[in-house]
Write a protein that holds these residues in place. Structure first.
Motif, PDB file in Angstrom:
ATOM      1  N   LYS A 238     -45.768   6.314  14.927  1.00  0.00           N
ATOM      2  CA  LYS A 238     -44.385   5.908  15.198  1.00  0.00           C
ATOM      3  C   LYS A 238     -44.160   4.499  14.674  1.00  0.00           C
ATOM      4  CE  LYS A 238     -44.693   3.642  19.690  1.00  0.00           C
ATOM      5  NZ  LYS A 238     -44.051   3.471  20.997  1.00  0.00           N
ATOM      6  N   LEU A 239     -42.919   4.210  14.321  1.00  0.00           N
ATOM      7  CA  LEU A 239     -42.499   2.884  13.869  1.00  0.00           C
ATOM      8  C   LEU A 239     -41.613   2.265  14.935  1.00  0.00           C
ATOM      9  CD1 LEU A 239     -41.568   3.654  10.141  1.00  0.00           C
ATOM     10  CD2 LEU A 239     -43.757   2.885  11.044  1.00  0.00           C
ATOM     11  N   ASP A 240     -41.630   0.939  14.990  1.00  0.00           N
ATOM     12  CA  ASP A 240     -40.782   0.234  15.961  1.00  0.00           C
ATOM     13  C   ASP A 240     -39.373   0.053  15.399  1.00  0.00           C
ATOM     14  OD1 ASP A 240     -41.703  -1.461  14.001  1.00  0.00           O
ATOM     15  OD2 ASP A 240     -41.902  -3.197  15.311  1.00  0.00           O
ATOM     16  N   LEU A 241     -38.751   1.168  15.082  1.00  0.00           N
ATOM     17  CA  LEU A 241     -37.402   1.189  14.513  1.00  0.00           C
ATOM     18  C   LEU A 241     -36.605   2.291  15.191  1.00  0.00           C
ATOM     19  CD1 LEU A 241     -38.112   0.834  10.673  1.00  0.00           C
ATOM     20  CD2 LEU A 241     -37.086  -0.892  12.154  1.00  0.00           C
ATOM     21  N   PRO A 242     -35.290   2.181  15.159  1.00  0.00           N
ATOM     22  CA  PRO A 242     -34.466   3.272  15.695  1.00  0.00           C
ATOM     23  C   PRO A 242     -34.492   4.486  14.771  1.00  0.00           C
ATOM     24  CG  PRO A 242     -33.075   1.568  14.744  1.00  0.00           C
ATOM     25  CD  PRO A 242     -34.474   1.028  14.726  1.00  0.00           C
ATOM     26  N   ARG A 243     -34.180   5.617  15.345  1.00  0.00           N
ATOM     27  CA  ARG A 243     -34.118   6.846  14.565  1.00  0.00           C
ATOM     28  C   ARG A 243     -32.810   6.918  13.785  1.00  0.00           C
ATOM     29  NH1 ARG A 243     -38.953   9.860  14.308  1.00  0.00           N
ATOM     30  NH2 ARG A 243     -40.042   9.611  16.285  1.00  0.00           N
ATOM     31  N   TYR A 244     -32.865   7.631  12.685  1.00  0.00           N
ATOM     32  CA  TYR A 244     -31.671   7.851  11.872  1.00  0.00           C
ATOM     33  C   TYR A 244     -30.981   9.099  12.388  1.00  0.00           C
ATOM     34  CZ  TYR A 244     -28.699   8.508   7.789  1.00  0.00           C
ATOM     35  OH  TYR A 244     -27.620   8.655   6.952  1.00  0.00           O
ATOM     36  N   GLY A 245     -29.799   8.934  12.950  1.00  0.00           N
ATOM     37  CA  GLY A 245     -29.089  10.069  13.527  1.00  0.00           C
ATOM     38  C   GLY A 245     -28.605  11.036  12.466  1.00  0.00           C
ATOM     39  N   ASP A 246     -28.934  12.307  12.628  1.00  0.00           N
ATOM     40  CA  ASP A 246     -28.477  13.320  11.687  1.00  0.00           C
ATOM     41  C   ASP A 246     -27.056  13.750  12.032  1.00  0.00           C
ATOM     42  OD1 ASP A 246     -29.226  14.350  14.054  1.00  0.00           O
ATOM     43  OD2 ASP A 246     -30.218  16.131  13.262  1.00  0.00           O
ATOM     44  N   GLN A 247     -26.349  14.180  11.013  1.00  0.00           N
ATOM     45  CA  GLN A 247     -24.949  14.557  11.193  1.00  0.00           C
ATOM     46  C   GLN A 247     -24.802  15.826  12.033  1.00  0.00           C
ATOM     47  OE1 GLN A 247     -23.236  14.844   7.302  1.00  0.00           O
ATOM     48  NE2 GLN A 247     -23.378  12.651   6.885  1.00  0.00           N
ATOM     49  N   ASP A 248     -25.769  16.737  11.951  1.00  0.00           N
ATOM     50  CA  ASP A 248     -25.677  17.991  12.690  1.00  0.00           C
ATOM     51  C   ASP A 248     -26.067  17.836  14.149  1.00  0.00           C
ATOM     52  OD1 ASP A 248     -24.969  19.158  10.298  1.00  0.00           O
ATOM     53  OD2 ASP A 248     -27.027  19.722   9.800  1.00  0.00           O
ATOM     54  N   GLY A 249     -26.616  16.697  14.524  1.00  0.00           N
ATOM     55  CA  GLY A 249     -26.996  16.483  15.911  1.00  0.00           C
ATOM     56  C   GLY A 249     -28.231  17.243  16.350  1.00  0.00           C
ATOM     57  N   LEU A 250     -29.114  17.610  15.392  1.00  0.00           N
ATOM     58  CA  LEU A 250     -30.312  18.369  15.756  1.00  0.00           C
ATOM     59  C   LEU A 250     -31.266  17.518  16.585  1.00  0.00           C
ATOM     60  CD1 LEU A 250     -30.997  20.244  12.388  1.00  0.00           C
ATOM     61  CD2 LEU A 250     -29.880  21.108  14.444  1.00  0.00           C
ATOM     62  N   TYR A 251     -31.460  16.277  16.152  1.00  0.00           N
ATOM     63  CA  TYR A 251     -32.405  15.432  16.886  1.00  0.00           C
ATOM     64  C   TYR A 251     -31.888  15.149  18.296  1.00  0.00           C
ATOM     65  CZ  TYR A 251     -35.487  11.558  17.990  1.00  0.00           C
ATOM     66  OH  TYR A 251     -36.405  10.734  18.592  1.00  0.00           O
ATOM     67  N   ALA A 252     -30.585  14.972  18.445  1.00  0.00           N
ATOM     68  CA  ALA A 252     -30.032  14.764  19.786  1.00  0.00           C
ATOM     69  C   ALA A 252     -30.248  15.992  20.656  1.00  0.00           C
ATOM     70  CB  ALA A 252     -28.538  14.431  19.683  1.00  0.00           C
ATOM     71  N   GLY A 253     -30.158  17.175  20.051  1.00  0.00           N
ATOM     72  CA  GLY A 253     -30.420  18.392  20.811  1.00  0.00           C
ATOM     73  C   GLY A 253     -31.868  18.488  21.258  1.00  0.00           C
ATOM     74  N   PHE A 254     -32.797  18.089  20.403  1.00  0.00           N
ATOM     75  CA  PHE A 254     -34.210  18.093  20.789  1.00  0.00           C
ATOM     76  C   PHE A 254     -34.480  17.076  21.896  1.00  0.00           C
ATOM     77  CE2 PHE A 254     -34.927  20.073  16.540  1.00  0.00           C
ATOM     78  CZ  PHE A 254     -35.616  21.189  16.982  1.00  0.00           C
ATOM     79  N   LEU A 255     -33.795  15.932  21.851  1.00  0.00           N
ATOM     80  CA  LEU A 255     -33.971  14.946  22.924  1.00  0.00           C
ATOM     81  C   LEU A 255     -33.501  15.506  24.264  1.00  0.00           C
ATOM     82  CD1 LEU A 255     -32.898  11.543  21.296  1.00  0.00           C
ATOM     83  CD2 LEU A 255     -35.183  12.225  22.019  1.00  0.00           C
ATOM     84  N   THR A 256     -32.389  16.204  24.244  1.00  0.00           N
ATOM     85  CA  THR A 256     -31.905  16.808  25.490  1.00  0.00           C
ATOM     86  C   THR A 256     -32.884  17.848  26.015  1.00  0.00           C
ATOM     87  OG1 THR A 256     -29.632  16.446  24.746  1.00  0.00           O
ATOM     88  CG2 THR A 256     -29.972  18.023  26.529  1.00  0.00           C
ATOM     89  N   GLU A 257     -33.401  18.659  25.113  1.00  0.00           N
ATOM     90  CA  GLU A 257     -34.383  19.662  25.520  1.00  0.00           C
ATOM     91  C   GLU A 257     -35.665  19.011  26.019  1.00  0.00           C
ATOM     92  OE1 GLU A 257     -36.615  23.593  23.593  1.00  0.00           O
ATOM     93  OE2 GLU A 257     -35.100  22.472  22.469  1.00  0.00           O
TER      94      GLU A 257
END
Length: 685
Positions: free
Chosen positions: A186-205
């Motif tokens: 992991k890097l000490d940087l923020p994630r790049y938000g995808d337009q489709d919101g897939l990563y946000a969906g994985f975070l919720t799950e």
């Protein structure tokens, strides 16, 4: 006694009749010539018995045949070295191997069977295989190793069971547990938000899977059997040494890899060609984002990043820097081998906008984890130059009397996203080019003369620094030295910028003048001690303003004012002092006279005059700090500005007039004043 003891023991041991141990069927019979008959010998084992007899077959009228019979009987005894196998953390895409050992502790051979449905070949995802798969026999007091293989296929915890049938006993159950993991960093940087919101969906799950009620206090769900972690690093994870945000990101990454692995199991993908070699497809994680913000062209920006191995195994990874060649970005990281778990490695990311046009520039660098997923580092920088907006780039000061100055206030605004340092002084490069062929001693003389010479147009202050979105009021002062038309261009240069602001300033200087009807006065011859002779001289004022004249030889007020001005502080480098405009015939400002402490032996001070009380008042809208006009205190100490000392003539657009007093000249009113153009006065000499 020993014989008696042995006899006693023999009597205590029960004697088993021979027919209950061995049996022969049939016991007798007749065999015709050429025929054969099968005999059945049976042995009935008794607990921990060892028997040996000799059976004799007698043929009537023939020989005797002796057959030796021997038999032993014992209990079936066996054991496993373990009934629970904990693989711990294993690579989800690799086969985990473990061994168990079956011991035959009895004196008779031991039959066993693994009861496995697999053929012993490479296991499929989620399948457990045991070898050897066929039935076998273990000699007395021997052992046999069973090899267990499990292929997780997905990064998740697993709990499997298999059975081993030994002799006629109930099957023994062996439990196999573990967790499929993957190498990660992991890097000490923020994630790049995808337009489709897939990563946000994985975070919720992931949040739902971890069932976190309070940040940083909910451990990962444990396994069904073991309560003790299999490694020190996993224990640190279970004890939630990571913040809850890190736990969520780790769980989200696991879900992403799990979804990818399940899709591979359902529909296997072809190998991907990479640099001439074929490589199996890899999962792609969410990218990291590094924003350099606004970068001034010509500056080099650098940031230090930390990469941490937040997995369970030493990790090796590489960075493909070939994709960012010529983009201005540079990574001080190439290949890393065997980074231990929990360790952090620092590296620099540099952006050099040299030979790069202005605008937004971005680059994507892939990070390839050996045996793990892939993610990218997205970098972005906005190349720009410092810039200023000036409220007015053309200023007309109009008519200004020599000896006075006019000040117009303008405003500078930094409408860019980077700080801007500006100056209106000549550049050092122009000075060096000008002074290249001048001797050193001459340069010092010229520099001293230029320093002492007053400038007709001047910016106050002449330089400054503006932060993004900041505004600053700047005064432009016009002080004519002679009666002429002035037009000048004042460049405002900005550091690290090729753009310059050119201000056009203009004004007309008006010099006080007097016309005498005669330039030479000639008296008629006179006798000594006579009444003398008189001549009349007519002086006219051709100027559009009143002009005051006085005699340097006969005016005592001039000497008093000269003494007061010599003792006043606050002169600039050119020996000038800004005071309120002084109308013709008026005395020095009351504040100057009051601040002067005369020497008893010097010329007497001036008495207050009513004209001072009737003078013009200062404009309260023009504060002293913004106009650069202040009144020094007595003895060189700075005091608060005196309101009456503010410039007294103010026009539209921030235009202000002020009188200029020199160290070597002053004004008086010995001979009187001449009003505007056309007025005359007569004096007698």
């Amino acid at each position: 006694m020993s014989d008696n003891g042995s006899e006693k023991k023999d009597h205590e041991k029960p004697v088993v009749p021979i027919e209950q141990v061995f049996d022969i069927l049939p016991l007798h019979g007749t065999i015709d010539p050429g025929d054969s008959q099968t005999l059945q010998f049976s042995f009935y084992g008794h607990e921990n018995s060892d028997n040996a007899v000799e059976a004799v077959c007698q043929v009537e009228g023939g020989p005797k045949y002796k057959i030796q019979l021997r038999g032993q009987a014992a209990l079936v005894q066996y054991s496993f070295d373990k009934h629970f196998i904990d693989f711990g953390e294993v690579h989800y895409d690799q086969t985990a191997v473990a061994e168990i050992e079956l011991f035959n502790e009895g004196r008779i051979p031991l039959d066993y069977s693994t009861m496995s449905t697999s053929d012993g070949s490479k296991p499929q995802p989620g399948e457990l295989t045991v070898t050897p798969v066929e039935m076998g026999q273990i000699p007395p007091f021997s052992s046999r190793k069973l090899i267990i293989r499990y292929y997780p296929g997905v990064p998740a915890k697993f709990d499997k069971l298999f059975k081993v049938q030994v002799a006629h006993f109930e099957p023994d159950v062996i439990q196999v547990v573990g967790e499929g993991v993957f190498p990660r960093i992991k890097l000490d940087l923020p994630r790049y938000g995808d337009q489709d919101g897939l990563y946000a969906g994985f975070l919720t799950e992931a949040h739902q899977a971890l069932n976190i009620e309070e940040p940083g206090c909910a451990p990962l769900s444990g396994r069904s059997k073991p309560s003790k972690p299999s490694s020190k690093y996993s224990e640190s994870v279970l004890n939630t040494s990571f913040p809850s945000e890190d736990l969520l990101e780790c769980e989200a990454e696991r879900l992403m890899v799990k979804k990818f692995a399940e899709s591979i199991i359902v529909a296997p993908q072809a190998l991907e060609p990479v640099r001439g070699k074929k490589r199996k497809p890899k999962a792609h994680l969410a990218d990291y984002f590094l924003d350099f913000g606004h970068v001034v062209a010509g500056n080099t920006c650098s940031q230090t990043l930390n990469v941490t191995n937040n997995g369970f195994f030493p990790v090796s990874f590489s960075v493909d820097r070939s994709v960012i060649v010529g983009s201005g970005f540079f990574l001080g990281l190439d290949r890393v081998r065997q980074l231990p778990p929990g360790e952090t490695l620092s590296f620099n990311v540099t952006f050099d906008p040299k030979s790069i046009e202005q605008g937004v520039h971005s680059a994507i660098v892939p990070f390839n984890i050996i045996g793990g997923p892939i993610f990218s580092l997205r970098m972005q920088a906005h190349v720009t130059m410092p810039d200023l907006f000036v409220s007015s780039d053309t200023l007309d000061f109009g008519d200004v009397k020599c000896g006075e100055c006019c000040i117009i206030t303008i405003q500078l605004f930094n409408n860019n996203q980077v700080p801007c340092s500006w100056t209106s002084r000549p550049s050092s490069a122009a000075k060096k080019k000008k002074e290249r062929m001048i001797p050193m001693y001459r340069r010092k003389q010229v520099a001293k003369m230029e320093k002492e010479a007053p400038q007709e147009f001047q910016l106050i202050p002449s330089s400054g620094h503006l932060l993004p979105g900041q505004r600053k009021n700047v005064q432009v002062k016009f002080m004519p030295l002679e009666e002429t038309r002035y037009i000048q261009k004042i460049p405002i240069r900005m550091a690290q910028s090729t753009r310059r602001i050119i201000m056009t300033v203009m004004g007309h200087g008006m010099e006080p003048k007097l016309d005498f009807n005669m330039g030479h006065v000639s008296f008629d011859p006179i006798l000594p001690h006579s009444l003398g002779d008189e001549k009349e001289v007519v002086v006219s004022n051709p100027c559009p303003f009143a002009v005051e004249m006085y005699s340097l030889e006969f005016d005592k007020q001039y000497l008093q004012e000269e003494e007061i001005l010599r003792g006043t502080s606050g002169y600039n480098e050119q020996g000038m002092l800004l005071l309120p405009p002084r109308p013709a015939g008026e005395k020095l400002p009351e504040e100057i006279v009051r601040a002067y402490e005369p020497d008893p032996t010097s010329v007497p001070t001036l008495e207050p005059d009513e004209s001072l009380e009737q003078g013009t008042e200062a404009d309260p809208a023009n504060d002293r700090d913004s106009q650069g006009v202040g009144t020094p205190g007595i003895g060189g100490q700075r005091t608060e500005p005196v309101p009456d000392m503010a410039p007294s003539v103010t026009g539209p657009g921030g235009r202000t007039s002020a009188g200029v007093t020199s160290r070597i000249s002053s004004t008086g009113s010995a001979l009187g004043q001449i009003e505007e153009d056309g007025d005359k006065t007569t004096g007698r000499v």
